[in-house]
Design a protein around this motif. Structure first.
Motif, PDB file in Angstrom:
ATOM      1  N   LEU A  48       0.827  -1.203   0.000  1.00  0.00           N
ATOM      2  CA  LEU A  48       0.000   0.000   0.000  1.00  0.00           C
ATOM      3  C   LEU A  48       0.865   1.258   0.000  1.00  0.00           C
ATOM      4  O   LEU A  48       0.515   2.268  -0.605  1.00  0.00           O
ATOM      5  CB  LEU A  48      -0.947   0.000   1.199  1.00  0.00           C
ATOM      6  N   GLY A  49       2.031   1.198   0.659  1.00  0.00           N
ATOM      7  CA  GLY A  49       2.958   2.330   0.642  1.00  0.00           C
ATOM      8  C   GLY A  49       3.467   2.617  -0.755  1.00  0.00           C
ATOM      9  O   GLY A  49       3.573   3.781  -1.173  1.00  0.00           O
ATOM     10  N   GLU A  50       3.761   1.571  -1.511  1.00  0.00           N
ATOM     11  CA  GLU A  50       4.216   1.750  -2.893  1.00  0.00           C
ATOM     12  C   GLU A  50       3.090   2.308  -3.770  1.00  0.00           C
ATOM     13  O   GLU A  50       3.324   3.126  -4.648  1.00  0.00           O
ATOM     14  CB  GLU A  50       4.722   0.414  -3.473  1.00  0.00           C
ATOM     15  N   ILE A  51       1.878   1.860  -3.504  1.00  0.00           N
ATOM     16  CA  ILE A  51       0.729   2.366  -4.270  1.00  0.00           C
ATOM     17  C   ILE A  51       0.555   3.858  -4.027  1.00  0.00           C
ATOM     18  O   ILE A  51       0.299   4.625  -4.952  1.00  0.00           O
ATOM     19  CB  ILE A  51      -0.550   1.591  -3.887  1.00  0.00           C
ATOM     20  N   MET A  52       0.720   4.300  -2.770  1.00  0.00           N
ATOM     21  CA  MET A  52       0.531   5.716  -2.450  1.00  0.00           C
ATOM     22  C   MET A  52       1.608   6.587  -3.096  1.00  0.00           C
ATOM     23  O   MET A  52       1.377   7.764  -3.346  1.00  0.00           O
ATOM     24  CB  MET A  52       0.518   5.917  -0.937  1.00  0.00           C
ATOM     25  N   ALA A  66      -8.519   0.485  -0.789  1.00  0.00           N
ATOM     26  CA  ALA A  66      -7.810  -0.379   0.151  1.00  0.00           C
ATOM     27  C   ALA A  66      -6.875   0.401   1.056  1.00  0.00           C
ATOM     28  O   ALA A  66      -6.518  -0.079   2.127  1.00  0.00           O
ATOM     29  CB  ALA A  66      -7.017  -1.436  -0.610  1.00  0.00           C
ATOM     30  N   ILE A  67      -6.467   1.586   0.643  1.00  0.00           N
ATOM     31  CA  ILE A  67      -5.551   2.378   1.459  1.00  0.00           C
ATOM     32  C   ILE A  67      -6.316   2.873   2.679  1.00  0.00           C
ATOM     33  O   ILE A  67      -7.334   3.538   2.559  1.00  0.00           O
ATOM     34  CB  ILE A  67      -4.957   3.543   0.644  1.00  0.00           C
ATOM     35  N   PRO A  68      -5.843   2.522   3.863  1.00  0.00           N
ATOM     36  CA  PRO A  68      -6.603   2.864   5.082  1.00  0.00           C
ATOM     37  C   PRO A  68      -6.631   4.360   5.352  1.00  0.00           C
ATOM     38  O   PRO A  68      -5.698   5.081   5.027  1.00  0.00           O
ATOM     39  CB  PRO A  68      -5.865   2.124   6.187  1.00  0.00           C
ATOM     40  N   LYS A  69      -7.712   4.811   5.955  1.00  0.00           N
ATOM     41  CA  LYS A  69      -7.833   6.210   6.348  1.00  0.00           C
ATOM     42  C   LYS A  69      -6.998   6.461   7.598  1.00  0.00           C
ATOM     43  O   LYS A  69      -6.858   5.575   8.434  1.00  0.00           O
ATOM     44  CB  LYS A  69      -9.290   6.545   6.685  1.00  0.00           C
TER      45      LYS A  69
END
Length: 110
Positions: A48-52, A66-69
């Motif tokens: 998820l870090g790479e996606i952001m 899917a990226i958490p708030k």
């Protein structure tokens, strides 16, 4: 893992498969994340870090969901912020602590 491979294949081919619906999986993502082994949790956090870091316009809708708030974006946190402001008499002229205040204060549409 197989579902992720199907989603990636659909992204590269430009086609969308009926079986790659993410909504049911994401509905319980927070509950299932805690049950994952620690190594799987780290892998998911790294993914998820790479996606952001990627171009936000190229990120798929499923990955954005899917990226958490952040914890400060939950309704409970924002309501607690309102209570904190009232207790500390923050902005007593026109804010949450003012007499007869009827607004939402720190609570946003979540």
């Amino acid at each position: 893992m197989l579902r992720n491979a199907a989603v990636r294949a659909a992204q590269f081919s430009g086609r969308r498969f009926q079986s790659t619906t993410v909504n049911p999986v994401l509905a319980h993502a927070e509950q299932t994340f805690g049950k994952l082994p620690e190594t799987a949790q780290r892998e998911e956090i790294n993914r998820l870090g790479e996606i952001m870091k990627a171009d936000w316009h190229k990120v798929s809708i499923e990955d954005k969901r899917a990226i958490p708030k952040p914890r400060t974006m939950t309704k409970e946190w924002q309501e607690a912020s309102n209570e904190y402001a009232r207790e500390r008499n923050i902005n007593p002229i026109s804010g949450v602590s003012s007499e007869g205040y009827k607004g939402k204060g720190f609570v946003q549409n979540v």
